[in-house]
Design a protein around this motif. Structure first.
Motif, short mmCIF file in Angstrom:
data_model
loop_
_atom_site.label_atom_id
_atom_site.label_comp_id
_atom_site.label_asym_id
_atom_site.label_seq_id
_atom_site.Cartn_x
_atom_site.Cartn_y
_atom_site.Cartn_z
N GLY A 1 0.81 -1.21 0.00
CA GLY A 1 0.00 0.00 0.00
C GLY A 1 0.85 1.26 0.00
O GLY A 1 0.61 2.20 -0.77
N ALA B 1 -1.49 -4.56 -3.30
CA ALA B 1 -2.31 -3.36 -3.47
C ALA B 1 -2.47 -3.15 -4.96
O ALA B 1 -1.60 -3.53 -5.75
N TYR C 1 -3.79 3.54 -0.91
CA TYR C 1 -4.09 2.24 -1.52
C TYR C 1 -4.20 1.16 -0.44
O TYR C 1 -3.37 1.08 0.46
N VAL C 2 -5.25 0.36 -0.57
CA VAL C 2 -5.58 -0.65 0.44
C VAL C 2 -4.74 -1.90 0.20
O VAL C 2 -4.59 -2.37 -0.92
N GLU C 3 -4.18 -2.44 1.30
CA GLU C 3 -3.48 -3.71 1.21
C GLU C 3 -4.49 -4.85 1.36
O GLU C 3 -5.33 -4.83 2.26
N ARG C 4 -4.40 -5.83 0.46
CA ARG C 4 -5.31 -6.97 0.48
C ARG C 4 -4.50 -8.26 0.54
O ARG C 4 -3.31 -8.27 0.28
#
Length: 570
Positions: A416, A453, A492-495
């Motif tokens: 992210g 991300a 930005y989202v970490e997935r």
């Protein structure tokens, strides 16, 4: 300067001095950070090494003075490139000479004059940005120039000189310094030699911010159009000689052969001395000053055995043959950016992860790029980017991105934050209306996870061995996120995706799902999942093999660049 505001670190132990400098810089559009002494400044720089475009440094301070901090800066590879402006009330020749030797090439005398503060700061940043652009361009150039033994080149404008400096710099070791040195010499040959702009006139033009306009105006006169700079290159086993000849009346080069304390407070006039210090073993002018011989000594251990002798034509615009050659070289350069077999072999050796890719641009040049980096014995970083547009413009953006990714490696294990930093640097750098989609992730074998991300990319897919947890055997991630380069403060989202042994992770650009097939249909997202699920788990780990049913049927020429990465988990 770029659209993004330049950032200055102001280091001074006197509060009033700090506030005066900061107020003037902020009024001119700079971002600023303050430090009360060298110790505090060093802590800030260590915590944020890539955050500053210039440092304004007081010489006399408690705890750690300006010279001590300067010495530390120049010894640190992450910080040495930042230009330092030394501000001092002690303008003694000995003090200035000591600072110059330590790497402070710009000076401001106290009490500070607002006009000089801004002009010297802008000049220092502009010089630094130009050297950075040279270094960036150097990373993008083909290595074919390494084959050069002798050559004669001719150019007329500063832009042509810049292009030639970068190309010739690849012919020897210490290429980054040589690119800067040649560029300084080429600029001098054009502006002082052919165009007759002397030191005093340039000072007036720089102060009035009319230097570039004056250069262009003089180049457009009959005299300017008729004059060119000739460069002769002669390569030997242990040295390379560059002879640079302009068609001007010459100038008194002796006054500029070194950085003198008398000119340390000026906004310009350092080019020749910097070139001598940074790039060349020797620099010798003829008496008139319209010819200079620059020599670089030292063998290049990586020099190839092949040799050619070439006499290059004059560099002129809008030549179809030249454009075709530029495209060919750009294509070669773009292919050089992709991971080589040694990088793939390291991932297999250290982590047991087999990585392969299919890369196919829709024209001679493409806007896709991918890369990988082994973080440690348990983690592998993978990324794939897709720039808007096609052709040379998109390809140039991939060169920019390749450099930025390398600069952001300290964030390699934080997807992210990594994408946020890439976005910050791309915003303002990309031409208006251009942007990038990108997925950046880390395969973590210790956690059995793909941590990633995304910025407006097709979702990553993972095909579990033997069907796995998903009914189809294929798990779909999430590729949503704001495209890179549109807005400065995007996050930005970490997935996470769960990984299982024997499974295959697939990352792709939208060319995989959007390019039409020969029957006129498109694969689409659901079709991609179905295709991946139908492939046997024993399929060799190759993008071409895993996706062979699609790749064989896709209609050529492609409408969009197509890149697919496959990684098999051990």
């Amino acid at each position: 300067m770029s659209d993004a505001p330049a950032r200055a670190l102001v280091v001074d132990d006197e509060r009033m001095n700090r506030e005066v400098i900061v107020a003037n810089l902020r009024a001119a559009g700079f971002e600023t950070v303050m430090a009360e002494d060298g110790v505090q400044a060093w802590g800030i720089l260590q915590a944020h090494p890539g955050s500053f475009d210039v440092i304004l440094l007081d010489r006399r301070m408690p705890r750690m003075n300006g010279m001590e901090l300067l010495t530390r800066l120049k010894a640190d590879d992450k910080l040495a490139h930042i230009p330092v402006i030394m501000q001092t009330a002690y303008a003694e020749t000995e003090d200035v000479s000591e600072g110059i030797k330590a790497g402070a090439y710009y000076y401001l005398a106290k009490p500070l004059d607002r006009r000089l503060l801004l002009s010297v700061t802008e000049a220092a940043i502009a010089d630094h940005q130009r050297r950075q652009r040279l270094a960036d361009d150097l990373d993008k150039r083909t290595t074919a120039i390494l084959l050069l033994e002798q050559g004669r080149f001719r150019f007329r404008t500063l832009e042509e000189g810049h292009t030639l400096a970068v190309a010739l710099a690849r012919s020897c070791p210490q290429a980054r310094h040589l690119a800067a040195g040649l560029s300084e010499m080429f600029t001098n040959a054009v502006e002082h030699g052919n165009l007759g702009i002397d030191f005093d006139l340039k000072a007036e033009l720089v102060a009035a911010k009319r230097w570039r306009q004056e250069i262009e105006a003089r180049l457009d006169t009959p005299l300017g159009r008729s004059r060119s700079v000739e460069v002769l290159v002669d390569r030997h086993p242990d040295a390379i000689r560059f002879v640079i000849r302009d068609q001007g009346k010459g100038f008194d080069w002796r006054a500029y052969d070194d950085i003198s304390p008398e000119r340390a407070f000026a906004t310009h006039g350092r080019g020749i001395a910097l070139a001598r210090r940074l790039a060349f073993t020797s620099v010798e002018y003829n008496d008139m000053g319209n010819e200079v011989t620059c020599i670089v000594t030292g063998p290049n251990p990586e020099e190839p055995a092949y040799v050619i002798c070439a006499e290059a034509p004059a560099i002129t615009p809008d030549r179809p043959a030249a454009e075709a050659e530029e495209t060919r070289l750009a294509r070669s350069m773009q292919m050089e950016l992709l991971p080589n077999p040694q990088v793939l072999a390291e991932a297999a050796r250290r982590l047991g992860i087999q990585v392969s890719a299919h890369f196919e641009p829709s024209s001679s040049l493409g806007g896709d790029l991918w890369g990988m980096h082994v973080i440690d014995d348990n983690r592998l970083a993978l990324w794939l980017a897709d720039f808007s547009g096609h052709g040379l413009g998109a390809a140039l953006n991939t060169f920019r991105l390749h450099t930025l990714v390398a600069q952001c490696t300290p964030l390699a294990d934080m997807p992210g934050a990594f994408l946020a930093e890439i976005n910050r640097r791309l915003t303002g750098l990309l031409p208006q209306g251009q942007y990038a989609a990108m997925t950046y992730g880390v395969i973590d074998l210790g956690a059995d996870a793909f941590v990633y991300a995304a910025a407006a990319m097709p979702a990553p897919l993972f095909r579990h061995a033997g069907g796995g947890m998903a009914r189809s055997g294929v798990e779909r991630g999430d590729g949503s996120g704001l495209p890179l380069g549109l807005t400065q403060g995007a996050t930005y989202v970490e997935r996470n995706m769960r990984l299982t042994a024997g499974g295959i992770l697939v990352l792709a650009s939208d060319g995989l799902t959007d390019n039409p097939m020969t029957d006129g249909t498109r694969l689409g997202n659901s079709g991609m999942e179905t295709l991946l699920a139908q492939t046997e788990t024993t399929t060799p780990n190759s993008a071409d093999s895993v996706l062979a049913p699609f790749l064989a049927r896709v209609k050529r020429p492609l409408r969009d660049d197509l890149t697919v990465l496959c990684a098999t988990i051990p």
